[in-house]
Design a protein around this motif. Sequence first.
Motif, PDB file in Angstrom:
ATOM      1  N   LEU A  31       0.826  -1.206   0.000  1.00  0.00           N
ATOM      2  CA  LEU A  31       0.000   0.000   0.000  1.00  0.00           C
ATOM      3  C   LEU A  31       0.859   1.253   0.000  1.00  0.00           C
ATOM      4  O   LEU A  31       0.599   2.193  -0.758  1.00  0.00           O
ATOM      5  CB  LEU A  31      -0.909  -0.010   1.234  1.00  0.00           C
ATOM      6  CG  LEU A  31      -1.715   1.265   1.502  1.00  0.00           C
ATOM      7  CD1 LEU A  31      -2.793   1.444   0.434  1.00  0.00           C
ATOM      8  CD2 LEU A  31      -2.350   1.210   2.891  1.00  0.00           C
ATOM      9  N   CYS A  32       1.885   1.280   0.847  1.00  0.00           N
ATOM     10  CA  CYS A  32       2.691   2.485   1.007  1.00  0.00           C
ATOM     11  C   CYS A  32       3.678   2.689  -0.141  1.00  0.00           C
ATOM     12  O   CYS A  32       4.177   3.799  -0.340  1.00  0.00           O
ATOM     13  CB  CYS A  32       3.457   2.424   2.325  1.00  0.00           C
ATOM     14  SG  CYS A  32       2.389   2.421   3.790  1.00  0.00           S
ATOM     15  N   ALA A  33       3.982   1.646  -0.881  1.00  0.00           N
ATOM     16  CA  ALA A  33       5.009   1.723  -1.915  1.00  0.00           C
ATOM     17  C   ALA A  33       4.579   2.527  -3.128  1.00  0.00           C
ATOM     18  O   ALA A  33       5.396   3.191  -3.767  1.00  0.00           O
ATOM     19  CB  ALA A  33       5.423   0.313  -2.348  1.00  0.00           C
ATOM     20  N   ASP A  34       3.282   2.475  -3.464  1.00  0.00           N
ATOM     21  CA  ASP A  34       2.849   3.065  -4.732  1.00  0.00           C
ATOM     22  C   ASP A  34       1.413   3.541  -4.605  1.00  0.00           C
ATOM     23  O   ASP A  34       0.504   2.751  -4.331  1.00  0.00           O
ATOM     24  CB  ASP A  34       2.963   2.029  -5.856  1.00  0.00           C
ATOM     25  CG  ASP A  34       2.660   2.619  -7.227  1.00  0.00           C
ATOM     26  OD1 ASP A  34       2.295   3.809  -7.304  1.00  0.00           O
ATOM     27  OD2 ASP A  34       2.778   1.876  -8.217  1.00  0.00           O
ATOM     28  N   ARG A  35       1.211   4.829  -4.832  1.00  0.00           N
ATOM     29  CA  ARG A  35      -0.134   5.405  -4.716  1.00  0.00           C
ATOM     30  C   ARG A  35      -1.084   4.832  -5.767  1.00  0.00           C
ATOM     31  O   ARG A  35      -2.302   4.867  -5.594  1.00  0.00           O
ATOM     32  CB  ARG A  35      -0.052   6.919  -4.863  1.00  0.00           C
ATOM     33  CG  ARG A  35      -1.303   7.656  -4.425  1.00  0.00           C
ATOM     34  CD  ARG A  35      -1.182   9.150  -4.651  1.00  0.00           C
ATOM     35  NE  ARG A  35      -2.332   9.833  -4.067  1.00  0.00           N
ATOM     36  CZ  ARG A  35      -2.287  10.549  -2.959  1.00  0.00           C
ATOM     37  NH1 ARG A  35      -1.151  10.675  -2.302  1.00  0.00           N
ATOM     38  NH2 ARG A  35      -3.376  11.140  -2.499  1.00  0.00           N
ATOM     39  N   ARG A  65       2.795   3.142  12.112  1.00  0.00           N
ATOM     40  CA  ARG A  65       4.255   3.305  12.088  1.00  0.00           C
ATOM     41  C   ARG A  65       4.750   3.636  10.679  1.00  0.00           C
ATOM     42  O   ARG A  65       5.773   4.310  10.523  1.00  0.00           O
ATOM     43  CB  ARG A  65       4.939   2.028  12.589  1.00  0.00           C
ATOM     44  CG  ARG A  65       4.935   1.885  14.108  1.00  0.00           C
ATOM     45  CD  ARG A  65       6.004   0.888  14.565  1.00  0.00           C
ATOM     46  NE  ARG A  65       5.810  -0.438  14.004  1.00  0.00           N
ATOM     47  CZ  ARG A  65       5.131  -1.415  14.599  1.00  0.00           C
ATOM     48  NH1 ARG A  65       4.560  -1.199  15.783  1.00  0.00           N
ATOM     49  NH2 ARG A  65       5.010  -2.594  14.021  1.00  0.00           N
ATOM     50  N   ARG A  66       4.022   3.150   9.660  1.00  0.00           N
ATOM     51  CA  ARG A  66       4.392   3.432   8.269  1.00  0.00           C
ATOM     52  C   ARG A  66       3.792   4.736   7.769  1.00  0.00           C
ATOM     53  O   ARG A  66       3.907   5.070   6.589  1.00  0.00           O
ATOM     54  CB  ARG A  66       3.951   2.280   7.359  1.00  0.00           C
ATOM     55  CG  ARG A  66       4.682   0.965   7.552  1.00  0.00           C
ATOM     56  CD  ARG A  66       6.171   1.099   7.199  1.00  0.00           C
ATOM     57  NE  ARG A  66       6.355   1.742   5.901  1.00  0.00           N
ATOM     58  CZ  ARG A  66       6.388   1.092   4.740  1.00  0.00           C
ATOM     59  NH1 ARG A  66       6.251  -0.219   4.723  1.00  0.00           N
ATOM     60  NH2 ARG A  66       6.573   1.740   3.612  1.00  0.00           N
ATOM     61  N   TRP A 149      -4.696   8.971   1.470  1.00  0.00           N
ATOM     62  CA  TRP A 149      -3.740   7.898   1.173  1.00  0.00           C
ATOM     63  C   TRP A 149      -2.449   8.111   1.962  1.00  0.00           C
ATOM     64  O   TRP A 149      -2.019   9.251   2.145  1.00  0.00           O
ATOM     65  CB  TRP A 149      -3.443   7.881  -0.324  1.00  0.00           C
ATOM     66  CG  TRP A 149      -2.470   6.802  -0.706  1.00  0.00           C
ATOM     67  CD1 TRP A 149      -2.760   5.516  -1.017  1.00  0.00           C
ATOM     68  CD2 TRP A 149      -1.046   6.931  -0.803  1.00  0.00           C
ATOM     69  NE1 TRP A 149      -1.623   4.818  -1.297  1.00  0.00           N
ATOM     70  CE2 TRP A 149      -0.538   5.664  -1.162  1.00  0.00           C
ATOM     71  CE3 TRP A 149      -0.148   7.968  -0.592  1.00  0.00           C
ATOM     72  CZ2 TRP A 149       0.809   5.423  -1.339  1.00  0.00           C
ATOM     73  CZ3 TRP A 149       1.200   7.738  -0.758  1.00  0.00           C
ATOM     74  CH2 TRP A 149       1.674   6.480  -1.126  1.00  0.00           C
ATOM     75  N   PRO A 150      -1.799   7.028   2.407  1.00  0.00           N
ATOM     76  CA  PRO A 150      -2.247   5.623   2.363  1.00  0.00           C
ATOM     77  C   PRO A 150      -3.241   5.330   3.477  1.00  0.00           C
ATOM     78  O   PRO A 150      -2.998   5.660   4.641  1.00  0.00           O
ATOM     79  CB  PRO A 150      -0.945   4.840   2.561  1.00  0.00           C
ATOM     80  CG  PRO A 150      -0.055   5.779   3.339  1.00  0.00           C
ATOM     81  CD  PRO A 150      -0.425   7.174   2.923  1.00  0.00           C
ATOM     82  N   ALA A 177      -9.926  -2.423  -7.315  1.00  0.00           N
ATOM     83  CA  ALA A 177      -8.844  -2.586  -8.292  1.00  0.00           C
ATOM     84  C   ALA A 177      -8.160  -1.265  -8.624  1.00  0.00           C
ATOM     85  O   ALA A 177      -6.952  -1.223  -8.863  1.00  0.00           O
ATOM     86  CB  ALA A 177      -9.385  -3.238  -9.567  1.00  0.00           C
ATOM     87  N   ASP A 178      -8.919  -0.174  -8.658  1.00  0.00           N
ATOM     88  CA  ASP A 178      -8.337   1.111  -9.044  1.00  0.00           C
ATOM     89  C   ASP A 178      -8.267   2.092  -7.876  1.00  0.00           C
ATOM     90  O   ASP A 178      -8.252   3.304  -8.069  1.00  0.00           O
ATOM     91  CB  ASP A 178      -9.140   1.727 -10.195  1.00  0.00           C
ATOM     92  CG  ASP A 178     -10.589   2.006  -9.813  1.00  0.00           C
ATOM     93  OD1 ASP A 178     -11.054   1.429  -8.812  1.00  0.00           O
ATOM     94  OD2 ASP A 178     -11.245   2.800 -10.518  1.00  0.00           O
ATOM     95  N   LEU A 179      -8.229   1.567  -6.652  1.00  0.00           N
ATOM     96  CA  LEU A 179      -8.166   2.440  -5.479  1.00  0.00           C
ATOM     97  C   LEU A 179      -7.162   1.864  -4.489  1.00  0.00           C
ATOM     98  O   LEU A 179      -7.338   0.757  -3.993  1.00  0.00           O
ATOM     99  CB  LEU A 179      -9.546   2.554  -4.813  1.00  0.00           C
ATOM    100  CG  LEU A 179      -9.627   3.517  -3.634  1.00  0.00           C
ATOM    101  CD1 LEU A 179      -9.416   4.951  -4.114  1.00  0.00           C
ATOM    102  CD2 LEU A 179     -10.975   3.393  -2.939  1.00  0.00           C
ATOM    103  N   SER A 180      -6.108   2.607  -4.202  1.00  0.00           N
ATOM    104  CA  SER A 180      -5.046   2.114  -3.327  1.00  0.00           C
ATOM    105  C   SER A 180      -5.468   2.267  -1.871  1.00  0.00           C
ATOM    106  O   SER A 180      -5.320   3.330  -1.266  1.00  0.00           O
ATOM    107  CB  SER A 180      -3.751   2.881  -3.601  1.00  0.00           C
ATOM    108  OG  SER A 180      -2.682   2.303  -2.893  1.00  0.00           O
ATOM    109  N   VAL A 181      -6.015   1.200  -1.311  1.00  0.00           N
ATOM    110  CA  VAL A 181      -6.461   1.190   0.078  1.00  0.00           C
ATOM    111  C   VAL A 181      -6.371  -0.253   0.575  1.00  0.00           C
ATOM    112  O   VAL A 181      -6.531  -1.191  -0.200  1.00  0.00           O
ATOM    113  CB  VAL A 181      -7.904   1.740   0.201  1.00  0.00           C
ATOM    114  CG1 VAL A 181      -8.882   0.875  -0.557  1.00  0.00           C
ATOM    115  CG2 VAL A 181      -8.334   1.859   1.651  1.00  0.00           C
ATOM    116  N   LEU A 182      -6.066  -0.419   1.848  1.00  0.00           N
ATOM    117  CA  LEU A 182      -6.037  -1.753   2.455  1.00  0.00           C
ATOM    118  C   LEU A 182      -7.262  -1.896   3.344  1.00  0.00           C
ATOM    119  O   LEU A 182      -7.502  -1.068   4.225  1.00  0.00           O
ATOM    120  CB  LEU A 182      -4.760  -1.938   3.280  1.00  0.00           C
ATOM    121  CG  LEU A 182      -4.686  -3.194   4.165  1.00  0.00           C
ATOM    122  CD1 LEU A 182      -4.773  -4.464   3.324  1.00  0.00           C
ATOM    123  CD2 LEU A 182      -3.413  -3.193   5.001  1.00  0.00           C
TER     124      LEU A 182
END
Length: 895
Positions: A31-35, A65-66, A149-150, A177-182
């Motif tokens: 998640l944190c690596a790429d928006r 922490r991230r 985000w994130p 698929a098109d939304l960066s969320v955990l």
Amino acid sequence: MTEVRPPAAPSAALWERDEELAAIAEAVDVLCADRSSPGTLMVLRGEAGLGKTALLAETRRIAERRGCTVWSARGGETLRTVPFNVVRQLLQPALVSLLPEEAREYLGDWYGIAGPALGITDPGDGHADPQGVCEGLVAAVRRLARRDWPLVLLVDDAHWADQETLYWLAAFAERLADLSVLVVVARRPGDISGVSARHLDAVAAAADRPVTNLSALTPEAAAGLTRATLGENADAAFCREVWAVTGGNPYETVELLAKVQDSELEPVEAHAGELRELNRSARGGGLVARLEELGIDATRFAWAAAILGDGITVDLVARLATLGPDDAARCAERLRSARILTVPDPAAARRTGQAELEFVHPLIATAVYNSIPDALRRAMHGIAARIVTDSGRGAAAAARHLLEVHPDDDEELVWQLREAAREHLAVGAPDAARRCLERALEEPPRPEVHAHVLYELGSATFLTAPARTIGHLRTALGMPGLDGDRRLDAVIRLSQALLHNDQMEEAVRTVEAEAARLPAGPARMRLQAVQFMWEGVHAGETITPGRSERLAELAATCTGRDNSERALLILRGFDGMMRGENAEEIVEICDRALVNGRLAPGLGWTDSEWGVELLLMLAGSYAYTDRLDRAESFYSEALQAYDTAGWSGGHLVLAHAYVGLAHRRRGRLEAAETSLRESLRHAERVGRGLPLYWTATCNLVDTLLARGHVDEAWAVAERHGFAPPYPSTVVLPDPRSVRGRLLLAVGRTKDGINELEAAEKAAAARGHHNPVHVFGAADLARALATEDPARAARLAVDVRRRAERLGTDTAIGEALRVAAALETGQRAVRLAAQAVTYLESSPCQYEHAAARIEYGTLARSAPDLERGLALARSCGADGLVAQARSELATYAGHR
């Protein structure tokens, strides 16, 4: 497994969870690596006490922490009837940080749709569409997620989430698929059934990896935890008994070890036999006995906290338990010391508002709640309802308590439940409204109110359970008290429910019987219009004798002065269109139903008095009389109205389908396919087998055939059940004709001929002779040209006669194309030329392209073939493009 406690584990419940923690850490890293990375969904499943909550807490710590934003929410066993409860909790951190104008900006058009469900704006007066509200909530979370985000979303005890939240969660999970969320969801197995279970299954199906099933501690881990808690001197026999007594349940293990410490029991084999008794005191009846030992005041305090369920403050509990401030504070401290209540962590406090306390574990909350004597529990819910109401939070907020109060012929309670139902319907929670009204009937209502409650209940279940609506409304109409406009509305709503339940003939009889008992006037005319409407959309082979004549006679007296008259004019125009009467006269009748060329007030796409069927009849009449500009205007207006209002259920299915139909009639085949696939996507959510599903499928198959994509058309038909038996309502265009055309296209000639003959027979029985809508005779004539030329010729003559009666350029041009296909030599050329002349003036460019290519082929005219090729390309008609190119190549070769 090792017996050594993991150094990073802040909770005993994280023993033997290395694999799960590694997966969570990996998901956070992704998640944190790429928006722009796709979203991730994880589902944790395990029985109570296996550490689901601890894993979510550790997920929060890892994510924060991230540098992630973390929103969390939790279902509650006594809160499942509170609509949108969990999704509101989830969004609370984002909502409280926004000013009203900022919320409007972020949510945009969805503010008025999702806002009431989220509690940030007042609901409107009408009934919100549940699917529209769900789509609004999806859009709201997506927009807020991009801002924050994130972002990590945590949902605990999802098995106890309200149905409306689960509906949203299932829809949101499909769009990650098109939304960066955990998203991490924790739930128990079982504990849920019905609609909510299906939503949870859909969530699990959308997960990126298999559901993580948590297991109990191994004997080795239980021993390690025991020694870590009690000291390394705990002997092996004692440790084995700890595991045997608790079954390796982490929560029970921790509680048991705490009891061992409190009792100062030495952890040796000689004392292992005492563990079972200690364990019993931590759960079920043992917990209740331990609670009673704390005194009656502490017991009442715990009961009141269990009744409230969330947002537990000492002051609120004191009011419900009728305790003074000092006594309440002492009870709270006593219950904290006994590990029954605890101070919530900051995240939970933010989630539940001003909460000062929460139960140590849901198992304790359940045990305390179930220990309250039934009569007292019901009475306390009644007091809690009054406290909530007095605080100004409204009837809907008090409803979950009102539902639990013992029926007692309370007139005020009935009013409160009806008011709560209205509030629930206004925010898009019809199931919550149903529960309120069903409970109101148990009270029971006063005789003069009873029918009104049944009517409101029927309205609440209309979208979700038409069969229930039928029973409620029939009962209401058989009781005194339902008069005037409300009775009229109930009759019409009953007929609509019967229609949706595929009981067409009964729908017609219902309005017919009610109209017969009314004197002449607006009410009777409205019912007559509804009767004609249901008869007009019925696709059965029986028709009321003289119906069209009676409709024409009644409509002839209408000037369009009110909506009942306008409805009759629309119905008369539609009947004339289906029967293939003169197009100019049909258009003139339809125009009289408009006010300055627009829909009259009260006849809009989102107005509920008449329903969407009437307006689709109006637009359909224009579409099949070559007035495509007007039809397109109405279809586009419908789509915009439903998008704006958030009506994304069956209404949006039909809007996209008919926009696609307009594109298809125009010859914009690629745009038609796009709209129809979108319609079918929405239709899959609403449910197969419904007339609207047929409309989307039929038009998509017809469009794919026009494009020349025969294999794809067949695949769509197979995948979506486009085959007999056909629906009981009219579908545009005629599905039998489309099915027959499909069968011919895939080479099943005999089956295709049989289907087209059935289409002709069914249309003749109904008097439907519009050759553009029911085109089976034209295709049948072509199919029989070689096998039975005499019959083919008779059919062609009949098609031409019907086309000239209708009088549109499209109908006549298409009839001439059929005639040309059955002729040879110069007569065929002349007929093809006439077809081009008519279709050149028609708004239907696909048919014009086909006529040009056919004429170019017969006349060996390269310019006409070139023009037909250009038209075919602009239409997206790949099959015609290939045909024109082939003919041009042949022509060039001959030259």
